[in-house]
Design a protein around this motif. Structure first.
Motif, PDB file in Angstrom:
ATOM      1  N   ARG A   1     -46.617 -30.254  32.351  1.00  0.00           N
ATOM      2  CA  ARG A   1     -46.869 -29.627  33.645  1.00  0.00           C
ATOM      3  C   ARG A   1     -45.936 -28.450  33.887  1.00  0.00           C
ATOM      4  NH1 ARG A   1     -49.595 -32.492  37.644  1.00  0.00           N
ATOM      5  NH2 ARG A   1     -49.273 -30.560  38.868  1.00  0.00           N
TER       6      ARG A   1
ATOM      7  N   ASP B   1     -45.362 -25.072  37.320  1.00  0.00           N
ATOM      8  CA  ASP B   1     -46.536 -25.939  37.312  1.00  0.00           C
ATOM      9  C   ASP B   1     -47.692 -25.186  36.646  1.00  0.00           C
ATOM     10  OD1 ASP B   1     -48.625 -27.689  37.717  1.00  0.00           O
ATOM     11  OD2 ASP B   1     -48.154 -28.076  39.820  1.00  0.00           O
TER      12      ASP B   1
ATOM     13  N   TRP C   1     -36.823 -28.397  36.709  1.00  0.00           N
ATOM     14  CA  TRP C   1     -36.097 -29.620  36.393  1.00  0.00           C
ATOM     15  C   TRP C   1     -34.758 -29.367  35.715  1.00  0.00           C
ATOM     16  CZ3 TRP C   1     -39.300 -27.651  32.643  1.00  0.00           C
ATOM     17  CH2 TRP C   1     -38.903 -27.740  31.323  1.00  0.00           C
TER      18      TRP C   1
ATOM     19  N   ARG D   1     -43.425 -33.560  34.393  1.00  0.00           N
ATOM     20  CA  ARG D   1     -43.552 -33.469  35.850  1.00  0.00           C
ATOM     21  C   ARG D   1     -43.438 -32.015  36.286  1.00  0.00           C
ATOM     22  NH1 ARG D   1     -40.294 -37.627  34.759  1.00  0.00           N
ATOM     23  NH2 ARG D   1     -38.399 -36.420  35.177  1.00  0.00           N
TER      24      ARG D   1
END
Length: 379
Positions: free
Chosen positions: A312, A290, A340, A336
């Motif tokens: 992000r 992040d 991931w 996001r």
């Protein structure tokens, strides 16, 4: 050259011979310039400006008091010349950014009414900055060739670079960088790299470039960045390669899904906390789950630009040569926050990085050296 401006970069010493070549260049570019087009003359790499150079600048621009040529000056003695005897057709700017900022205010109203959108303008400014960054390398290559081959002038050196670039489909910046960093050819040899073995392109494990694709640098890197987006289920991706002539900085070579503002800040990266520079320094993949929780990255222009562009999370993988040196970095972006990538995707990205490293090594010792030998054979 872009749709809005031409940037002419000078470096070294502008003597009488160089001044003549500059006069020809100015004549060509000013002939095509008009109300919707500007000329920017970057003199930041110039160590010495002769009287002949001053005369050429004055005589070729004296009629442009209403539409002056923008001149970027940093060397104190050159700046003093323009301060003591300002030329009516020149407007001095301290930096390229200042010159670019002056473009809109100098444009006539009708030009503003038909201007491109913000994204197009940002892309144009990015192209101008890239040209200014690499202009010094091209200037150094011209100077080397001028001395090495006793060419009649800088224009002859540039023409030879351009012809070789087109003949071997090697980008001009890449060729100029090779001229600057390659060992000097033996003076008694007609070959630059005698006895070298040419090898076929490496067989990639994942990157599919059929036919002559490995010889087309631009197309291969475009294919690579789109493959990164596909295998990583990413919202954006970028590929950097190290350029030895630019202090081994990482230069943005291809991208997908990233806006012009972000690309401006990562166009040339030399050190962390940029994610690609972290991966190069550590020699291993670097993950930022992040951007908003990474204080070092968020404190930088590139970190804030990534966030503004909708990135992000980021994941960077270094492309390592056989000797362990990092020759480039692949970076994937996700809209996001949080991890991931699956194990399969992580493996695929590492495989693509390995493919990039093998291809880059082959390209430099085969295609680029072929181009250098072609250039050498013309003299």
């Amino acid at each position: 050259m872009t749709d809005g401006a031409d940037v002419l970069c000078l470096s070294g010493i502008l003597d009488t011979e160089g001044a003549t070549a500059l006069g020809h260049e100015l004549t060509t570019h000013l002939r095509t310039a008009g109300s919707n087009r500007r000329v920017i003359l970057d003199l930041t790499g110039l160590r010495l400006l002769s009287a002949a150079g001053i005369h050429v600048l004055d005589t070729h621009t004296s009629h442009l008091s209403e539409n002056p040529v923008l001149v970027i000056v940093s060397t104190p003695h050159v700046r003093e010349i323009f301060t003591l005897a300002p030329a009516p057709g020149l407007r001095v700017c301290p930096t390229l950014d200042a010159a670019l900022a002056a473009l809109p205010e100098m444009a006539p109203r009708q030009a503003a009414e038909t201007a491109e959108g913000p994204e197009d303008q940002a892309d144009e400014l990015l192209g101008l900055r890239a040209k200014a960054r690499t202009g010094a390398v091209i200037g150094m290559a011209q100077g080397i060739m001028l001395e090495r081959y006793s060419l009649p002038g800088l224009q002859a050196a540039f023409d030879l670079l351009r012809e070789t670039s087109q003949h071997h489909n090697v980008p001009l910046r890449v060729l100029a960088s090779a001229v600057v960093t390659a060992p000097r050819p033996a003076t008694d040899s007609s070959e630059w790299f005698p006895g070298r073995l040419r090898t076929p392109p490496p067989s990639p494990e994942l990157l599919d470039v059929p036919g002559q694709g490995a010889y087309d640098r631009r197309q291969l890197l475009r294919t690579l960045v789109h493959e990164v987006v596909a295998v990583a289920d990413a919202d954006g991706a970028e590929v950097h390669l190290a350029d030895h002539a630019l202090g081994n900085s990482l230069v943005l070579e291809s991208h997908s899904g990233l806006d012009a503002t972000y690309r401006k800040h990562v166009a040339q990266v030399s050190a962390p906390p940029a994610v690609c520079a972290r991966a190069r320094l550590l020699g291993r993949p670097v993950s930022v789950a992040d951007v908003t929780t990474d204080p070092d990255l968020l404190a930088t222009e590139e970190g804030r630009a990534a966030l503004a562009a909708g990135s992000r999370a980021m994941y960077a993988v270094p492309a390592l040569a056989e000797d362990g040196a990092c020759v480039g970095v692949i970076t994937a972006h996700h809209a996001r926050p949080g991890p991931w990538l699956t194990h399969v995707q992580l493996t695929a990205l590492r495989t693509l990085a390995d493919d990039l490293a093998r291809w880059n090594s082959w390209y430099r010792r085969t295609v680029v050296l072929d181009a250098l030998e072609h250039l050498h054979a013309q003299n």
